[in-house]
Write a protein that holds these residues in place. Structure first.
Motif, short mmCIF file in Angstrom:
data_model
loop_
_atom_site.label_atom_id
_atom_site.label_comp_id
_atom_site.label_asym_id
_atom_site.label_seq_id
_atom_site.Cartn_x
_atom_site.Cartn_y
_atom_site.Cartn_z
N ALA A 108 24.99 93.45 53.50
CA ALA A 108 24.75 92.11 53.89
C ALA A 108 25.72 91.22 53.27
N GLN A 109 26.75 91.68 52.47
CA GLN A 109 27.63 90.81 51.89
C GLN A 109 28.77 90.58 53.24
N TYR A 110 28.89 91.53 54.13
CA TYR A 110 29.63 91.51 55.28
C TYR A 110 29.07 91.16 56.61
N ARG A 111 27.81 90.41 56.50
CA ARG A 111 27.60 90.04 57.85
C ARG A 111 26.92 88.77 57.56
N ASP A 112 26.70 87.78 58.82
CA ASP A 112 26.04 86.67 58.70
C ASP A 112 24.68 86.56 58.49
N GLY A 113 24.08 85.78 57.52
CA GLY A 113 22.76 85.59 57.30
C GLY A 113 22.02 85.35 58.35
N GLU A 114 22.56 84.85 59.68
CA GLU A 114 21.68 84.50 60.78
C GLU A 114 22.00 85.57 61.69
N ASP A 115 22.69 86.46 61.29
CA ASP A 115 23.04 87.65 62.41
C ASP A 115 23.93 87.12 63.66
N ARG A 116 24.96 86.19 63.18
CA ARG A 116 25.86 85.65 64.35
C ARG A 116 27.26 86.36 64.30
N TRP A 117 27.72 87.14 63.21
CA TRP A 117 28.89 88.07 63.30
C TRP A 117 28.67 89.01 62.32
N PHE A 118 29.62 89.99 62.45
CA PHE A 118 29.31 91.44 61.40
C PHE A 118 30.61 91.82 61.44
N ALA A 119 30.86 92.43 60.17
CA ALA A 119 32.19 92.88 59.99
C ALA A 119 32.20 94.16 60.62
N ALA A 170 39.84 80.52 48.54
CA ALA A 170 38.47 79.90 48.78
C ALA A 170 37.56 80.72 47.75
N SER A 171 38.12 82.23 47.59
CA SER A 171 37.30 82.96 46.78
C SER A 171 37.58 82.72 45.14
N ILE A 172 38.70 82.13 44.91
CA ILE A 172 39.09 81.59 43.62
C ILE A 172 38.22 80.49 43.28
N ILE A 173 38.22 79.60 44.20
CA ILE A 173 37.46 78.26 43.95
C ILE A 173 35.91 78.72 43.83
N ALA A 174 35.27 79.74 44.58
CA ALA A 174 34.24 80.08 44.30
C ALA A 174 33.69 80.88 43.19
N ASN A 175 34.69 81.44 42.74
CA ASN A 175 34.48 82.21 41.46
C ASN A 175 35.03 81.33 40.14
N HIS A 176 35.87 80.59 40.27
CA HIS A 176 36.29 79.80 39.08
C HIS A 176 36.14 78.39 38.89
N ASN A 253 38.67 90.73 53.00
CA ASN A 253 38.18 90.09 54.04
C ASN A 253 37.80 91.18 55.00
N ILE A 254 37.74 90.81 56.27
CA ILE A 254 37.31 91.63 57.32
C ILE A 254 38.05 91.57 58.69
N SER A 255 37.70 92.49 59.50
CA SER A 255 37.69 92.53 61.12
C SER A 255 36.33 92.43 61.35
N GLY A 256 35.79 91.76 62.53
CA GLY A 256 34.53 91.47 62.68
C GLY A 256 34.25 91.28 64.07
N THR A 319 30.14 82.61 51.48
CA THR A 319 30.33 81.76 50.50
C THR A 319 31.86 81.21 50.45
N ILE A 320 32.64 82.42 50.61
CA ILE A 320 34.08 82.10 50.77
C ILE A 320 34.31 81.27 51.92
N ALA A 321 33.74 81.29 53.09
CA ALA A 321 33.92 80.46 54.23
C ALA A 321 33.31 79.02 53.57
N ASP A 322 32.39 78.91 53.14
CA ASP A 322 32.01 77.68 52.58
C ASP A 322 33.03 76.68 51.60
N ASN A 323 33.95 77.46 51.31
CA ASN A 323 34.83 76.94 50.39
C ASN A 323 36.31 76.86 51.05
#
Length: 338
Positions: A108-119, A170-176, A253-256, A319-323
């Motif tokens: 789940a961490q590596y796919r969209d909550g609305e099933d629009r993309w997948f890693a 963006a991940s550092i913003i989310a974490n810190h 990060n991912i390829s997707g 979450t990363i994308a949101d930042n």
């Protein structure tokens, strides 16, 4: 705008715009290089009889699909980095895919909550260190350490605004939090050995030449350098380090992939997407691209495994994308690339 669309069209080549397609075909637009995906696509065709038509490009995918609109022949879109997947989502160029197979294969961490993309694969944002001058950085090393005084004049990196670095920020913003992330960026900038430039491999080359001692870089570049006779000395001059093992974990990060909004071959497109998450396809991916399979239980290549195990940051990529926008703002505020 007209010039941009024309250039985009040239990059992708000429492809029919009619929606009528052969019943056993599927059309793929891809940023991934041919040698990385063609073995899997050939095997898919062998097993299903479905012909895969591929258009490769380095840039311009979103613009091309947007230009083609409802007449686009694209079925499956393959790209890298969460930011590029979100660009397709934000431009309303993809559609959800309801597949229990994909959901079971992709965490789940590596796919969209609305099933629009997948890693399809994961890639870590590692830190390279000089074997001679620094050595292995150790289990306690974290990204945040790069802002400490001991790294003054020792860091090389590509542009802060490259998607690979923006996603890390963006991940550092989310974490810190935003304030601490800005302070970190200021510290890293103060520690740079030179103005940000080049790509990830160019930073390792700089380490080998003694211009700096550490650099940010995606882990798979170590494999790419070891496969290039001219770059082997660069690779042999560094250690690969996975930061954050006693903190937030290593940023990945991912390829997707995503299904195009107006896919004319939806059934075949879903079959291909499901196949790309299968054990066989994931294993092939692991052997050729020096990344890591996204499906749990599928082993990395022997070379990648030799670089050591690590714990990944468990932040959802959404979450990363949101930042992402905040990361770009901070880069401007600290004038990171100047």
């Amino acid at each position: 705008m007209k010039k941009l669309l024309t250039a985009s069209a040239l990059m992708f080549g000429v492809m029919g715009t009619g929606v009528a397609q052969a019943a056993e075909e599927v059309n793929v637009y891809s940023y991934r290089q041919p040698f990385l995906i063609e073995p899997m696509l050939d095997q898919f065709t062998k097993e299903t009889g479905i012909k895969v038509n591929v258009k490769f490009a380095k840039k311009g995918m979103a613009e091309k699909v947007e230009q083609e609109g409802e007449y686009s022949p694209a079925d499956v879109l393959l790209t890298v980095d969460i930011s590029r997947l979100m660009e397709l989502v934000n431009k309303d160029l993809v559609q959800p895919v309801d597949s229990n197979i994909i959901d079971e294969n992709v965490p789940a961490q590596y796919r969209d909550g609305e099933d629009r993309w997948f890693a399809l694969t994961t890639r870590s944002r590692a830190v390279y260190s000089s074997r001679d001058r620094v050595g292995q950085l150790g289990a306690d090393f974290d990204y945040m350490d790069l802002a400490k005084p001991e790294f003054k004049g020792k860091i090389c990196t590509r542009s802060g605004k490259h998607p690979y670095n923006v996603s890390l920020i963006a991940s550092i913003i989310a974490n810190h939090g935003e304030a601490e992330a800005k302070e970190w960026l200021e510290g890293v900038k103060a520690n740079l050995a030179r103005k940000p430039q080049g790509n990830d491999r160019a930073q390792v080359k700089a380490i080998s030449e003694g211009l700096c001692d550490v650099s940010l870089g995606n882990s798979y570049y170590l494999g790419k350098m070891l496969a290039d006779e001219k770059q082997i000395p660069w690779a042999e001059s560094v250690y690969l380090n996975y930061p954050g093992q006693k903190a937030d974990g290593t940023h990945v990060n991912i390829s997707g992939m995503a299904m195009a909004k107006y896919s004319p071959n939806k059934e075949n497109a879903q079959k291909l997407m499901e196949y790309l998450t299968s054990d066989a396809a994931q294993k092939m991916y692991a052997e050729v691209n020096y990344e890591e399979p996204v499906k749990p239980g599928v082993a990395s290549s022997e070379l990648v495994a030799s670089w050591g195990e690590y714990t990944a940051d468990d932040l959802p990529l959404e979450t990363i994308a949101d930042n992402y926008a905040t990361a770009m703002k901070l880069l401007d505020e600290v004038k990171f690339d100047l």
